[in-house]
Structure formats: C-alpha cells, structure tokens
Design an enzyme around this catalytic site. Structure first.
Site, PDB file in Angstrom:
ATOM      1  N   ARG A  73       2.428   4.449  16.863  1.00 41.35           N
ATOM      2  CA  ARG A  73       1.877   5.619  15.644  1.00 41.35           C
ATOM      3  C   ARG A  73       2.441   6.837  16.106  1.00 41.35           C
ATOM      4  O   ARG A  73       2.965   7.695  15.511  1.00 41.35           O
ATOM      5  CB  ARG A  73       0.439   5.619  15.709  1.00 41.35           C
TER       6      ARG A  73
ATOM      7  N   SER B 286      -3.369  -9.022   7.785  1.00 41.43           N
ATOM      8  CA  SER B 286      -2.769  -7.778   7.855  1.00 41.43           C
ATOM      9  C   SER B 286      -2.064  -7.891   9.115  1.00 41.43           C
ATOM     10  O   SER B 286      -2.697  -8.151  10.121  1.00 41.43           O
ATOM     11  CB  SER B 286      -3.882  -6.877   7.752  1.00 41.43           C
TER      12      SER B 286
ATOM     13  N   ASP C   6      -5.562   3.472  12.974  1.00 39.36           N
ATOM     14  CA  ASP C   6      -4.349   4.074  12.775  1.00 39.36           C
ATOM     15  C   ASP C   6      -4.636   5.394  12.053  1.00 39.36           C
ATOM     16  O   ASP C   6      -3.770   6.217  12.236  1.00 39.36           O
ATOM     17  CB  ASP C   6      -3.537   3.059  12.072  1.00 39.36           C
TER      18      ASP C   6
ATOM     19  N   ASP D  66       0.782  -1.152  -0.050  1.00 40.36           N
ATOM     20  CA  ASP D  66      -0.135   0.018  -0.002  1.00 40.36           C
ATOM     21  C   ASP D  66       0.937   1.147   0.066  1.00 40.36           C
ATOM     22  O   ASP D  66       0.655   2.193  -0.835  1.00 40.36           O
ATOM     23  CB  ASP D  66      -0.802  -0.189   1.338  1.00 40.36           C
TER      24      ASP D  66
HETATM   25  N1  ARG Z   1      -6.663  -3.170  16.228  1.00 39.53           N
HETATM   26  C1  ARG Z   1      -5.249  -2.559  16.756  1.00 39.53           C
HETATM   27  C2  ARG Z   1      -5.311  -1.350  17.005  1.00 39.53           C
HETATM   28  O1  ARG Z   1      -6.191  -0.530  16.672  1.00 39.53           O
HETATM   29  C3  ARG Z   1      -4.411  -3.112  15.614  1.00 39.53           C
HETATM   30  C4  ARG Z   1      -4.409  -2.524  14.511  1.00 39.53           C
HETATM   31  C5  ARG Z   1      -3.466  -2.945  13.359  1.00 39.53           C
HETATM   32  N2  ARG Z   1      -2.866  -2.189  12.337  1.00 39.53           N
HETATM   33  C6  ARG Z   1      -3.071  -2.684  11.122  1.00 39.53           C
HETATM   34  N3  ARG Z   1      -2.696  -1.862  10.281  1.00 39.53           N
HETATM   35  N4  ARG Z   1      -2.907  -4.057  10.913  1.00 39.53           N
HETATM   36  O2  ARG Z   1      -4.325  -0.719  17.657  1.00 39.53           O
END
Ligand code: ARG
Length: 407
Positions: A98, A178, A127, A14
C-alpha cells in the site's frame, strides 16, 4: 473547474465501477494509476487489457507504473531487516504494497494537477487506513475519496452497474474469495474462510500447490542483511523472491492460517501464502543469531514487533517508523553470510546450517572438546555473585521453598 481525482486502479470490479460512479455521482475527472507490485505473477490478463477497461469505464487516462524493484528492494528489504511479522505470523503482504502504491498515487496526482486521490476499499479493512494515512503523510493537502464506502452497492449491484455502463468486466456474481497479491505473497479472505473452525479450502492457493515431492535444499546468501544470491547465483531482489516463491512453494511451504486483529477493531480469519517471504525472514533471523550481540539482539526483537505493527497500521510514512528504520539499518552491518534451507513436502522447512565471516559464534568458546579456550575457573566467582541476591533472599525464607508440593 472540474475536480480531478487520481484513482488507485486494480482492474477489478470495484475500482472499475468506481471510475464511472465518481464521474456520475461526484462530477469529477478520473485518472487511473495501476501500480505493478508483482500482482501479475499468475494473472491471465495483460496490463494493456486492464488499461482498456479503465478507459472504457470513463477514465481520461490510465498510467501503468512498474514498481516491482522498488517494492522488492526498499519495502521487502526493510521487512527482511526487521524480520517483520505482524502478531508474530503475518509477513505484511498487503501492508507492504500500500505505501508503494500511495507514493505513486501522490506522484501522479502532482503530475496531473489533481486535487484528490481515491481508492476502492470498503470501510471494514486495513487498506483504507493505509491509503489515507499514507497519502496524508506524503501530501497533507490532498483529499482522499473512498467511493466504495459511500455507494452502498452489493457485489451483484456493482456487476449490474458495470453492465449498465458497458464496462467490460470478468467478475461473476458467484466469486467467492477476495484476493490481494504482490511479489511478497497472497492474502485470501471471504467464503468459507470466514468460519474460523472450517479448514481452509485448497482452491484459492496458487503459489503453494505441491508439485515437487522431493526435498529441496538451497543456500541463501545475505550481504548486510539483504538477500543477494541463491546457490551462489546472484540475483536482484525481485528475481530472488520470485525464484524462491517457485522453489519453496512447489514443496507446499509458505501457508498461513490466522485470526488477526485489524486496525479497525475487527478480528478476522485470513489465509496467506508467502513462501519466499517466510523463508527469507526465517533465514535472515537465523543469520542474525550468529552475528548480533546479545543486548542488541534482545532489543531488536522488541522493536521488530513494533515495526511490523506500525506498518500493518498504515504508518509506513511516520516519524517512529523512520526512526526504527535507522535502528534496523544500524543493526545490519555485519549480517552477511549464508544460510542453508531444506524444504520437504508438504510444507515443511528447516534451517540446517549457517555461516558468517563476522560471526560472534566462537568455536573455541563453545566447544566441549580439547580445543576449549574458555577459562572455567572464572565462572566460580561470577556465578556466586550473580546468584547472591537470590541466595540471600532464600536464606531469609528458611526452608519454605524447598518442600515439593504433595501429589
Ligand atoms: N488482512 C491483510 C492485511 O490487512 C490482508 C488484506 C487483504 N486485502 C484485500 N483487499 N483482500 O494486510
């Protein structure tokens, strides 16, 4: 003047496609920033290879930043102090990385005189919230671009797009999961995990495959709330976390399977593996049981949940979170001592001992044997007055509450 954008680059499909897509569709210049937060732990690719891909996609530069110590000491350190688990379970793996990435994105945006930053998140996740809210907290003037929310491409379309532009990607059309990883753990979504009734597949786990069937016992030492040594061997925090991921993970400890509430209103089933994070939080919380005064401790429990929620929700850089950090720091002064952890395959962990020089645990007060120093007679009046309100209320009710229900 051509608009310049600094992109949070992972090297995946991506963000690689995002480089070329933003150049073609928006006519911008793209600088890639690859922040190492420990995601290289089991990757088959070097950062040099990833950098080459960014340049092949059309980036004018690709900066690699090593933020592992910053992530460990500042971000994981604060999460340990707050015993941070979102909804009582998830140790904030992605949520902690992040703001680290955001800080470096903004820093590079300033160095490159960029007008915007960009990320590769879709519109459905947390995210995007963390990138955007975090960026605006540090740099209210910067624009945030999210090409993946605009391009309307499926995964297969993105692969075709990469091929069309000769971007060397490793992704295949049948990728199932993912995965987001850093030194605090791994978050896994998609594929059969999206069925909350289906047991999680073994396949995507890497840190918690059982390779050691013997019990593992180890002692973690803390100074003012920070883990500093395992079995008396002093380590910096990034090394300590990595060592614990290996030792605890080998016994299968650290998996989590949960349905969580995302910030954007979606319930999602996700699985995680975070052996060091879960072990350190458990050990730290146990040590606090020894040293924190009761009222302070009870208040801290409530604020821990709030702290985790704020960080999950992308508010790392916010006034409430900073004020709560000040509270958390204040509570950590005496959180010094050792905790013994015992791991047994597959996946069981128990805390089997703890000691602290500043413990409020007082053997003389606690013991039932001859060493007892507690003044038993004092309890008579104390308990009578403590229960007086309830006793008065009961007397007004007559015998009403004393009849057991008929079976
Ligand atoms: N659900 C988790 C969070 O919001 C993990 C997110 C994982 N992100 C990803 N791009 N696969 O912190």
């Amino acid at each position: 003047m051509t608009k310049r954008v600094v992109l949070a680059y992972s090297g995946g499909l991506d963000t690689s496609v995002a480089v070329r897509w933003m150049i073609e569709e928006w006519g911008v210049e793209v600088v890639c920033v690859l922040v190492n937060v420990g995601q290289d732990a089991d990757s088959s690719e070097s950062f040099e290879e990833i950098k080459t891909r960014a340049l092949a996609a059309g980036a004018i530069d690709c900066v690699v930043v090593d933020a592992r110590d910053e992530m460990a000491e500042e971000f994981c350190g604060a999460a340990i102090a707050a015993n941070a688990k979102y909804e009582g379970k998830y140790p904030l793996v992605s949520a902690l990385s992040r703001p680290v990435i955001v800080r470096h994105l903004v820093d590079q945006a300033r160095k490159f005189n960029a007008q915007a930053v960009a990320h590769g998140c879709t519109g459905k996740g947390n995210d995007q919230v963390r990138f955007e809210v975090g960026t605006h907290a540090l740099a209210p003037d910067l624009e945030v671009l999210a090409p993946a929310r605009n391009w309307g491409m499926t995964r297969a379309d993105s692969i075709d797009y990469a091929q069309k532009w000769s971007i060397p990607i490793k992704a295949t059309k049948e990728k199932i999961y993912s995965i987001d990883e850093n030194l605090w753990g791994r978050a896994i979504e998609c594929g059969e995990i999206e069925d909350p009734w289906a047991a999680p597949p073994e396949e995507p786990y890497t840190l918690t495959r059982v390779t050691n069937l013997s019990p593992v016992e180890l002692t973690v030492s803390f100074v003012a709330g920070k883990p500093v040594a395992i079995d008396d061997q002093a380590m910096k925090m990034s090394e300590l976390i990595a060592a614990l991921n290996l030792r605890a993970g080998a016994t299968g400890f650290g998996r989590l399977d949960m349905v969580e509430n995302r910030r954007v209103g979606i319930k999602s089933r996700e699985v995680y593996e975070a052996p060091a994070a879960l072990a350190l939080i458990a050990a730290h919380a146990d040590l606090e049981d020894m040293v924190l005064e009761r009222d302070l401790h009870h208040e801290k429990f409530k604020l821990e949940a709030r702290w985790a929620e704020l960080v999950y929700d992308g508010l790392w850089f916010s006034p409430l979170k900073e004020a709560l950090d000040a509270f958390m720091n204040e509570t950590q002064t005496h959180v010094t001592g050792d905790v013994r952890l015992r791991f047994e395959a597959p996946g069981l962990m128990r805390i089997v001992g703890r000691r602290a020089p500043q413990a409020l645990y007082d053997h003389g007060l606690a013991t039932y044997d001859a060493a007892d120093t507690f003044r038993h007679a004092d309890s008579e009046g104390y308990v009578r007055i403590y229960g007086l309100g309830v006793q008065t209320w009961a007397a007004r009710q007559g015998a009403k509450n004393s009849t057991p229900p008929r079976s």
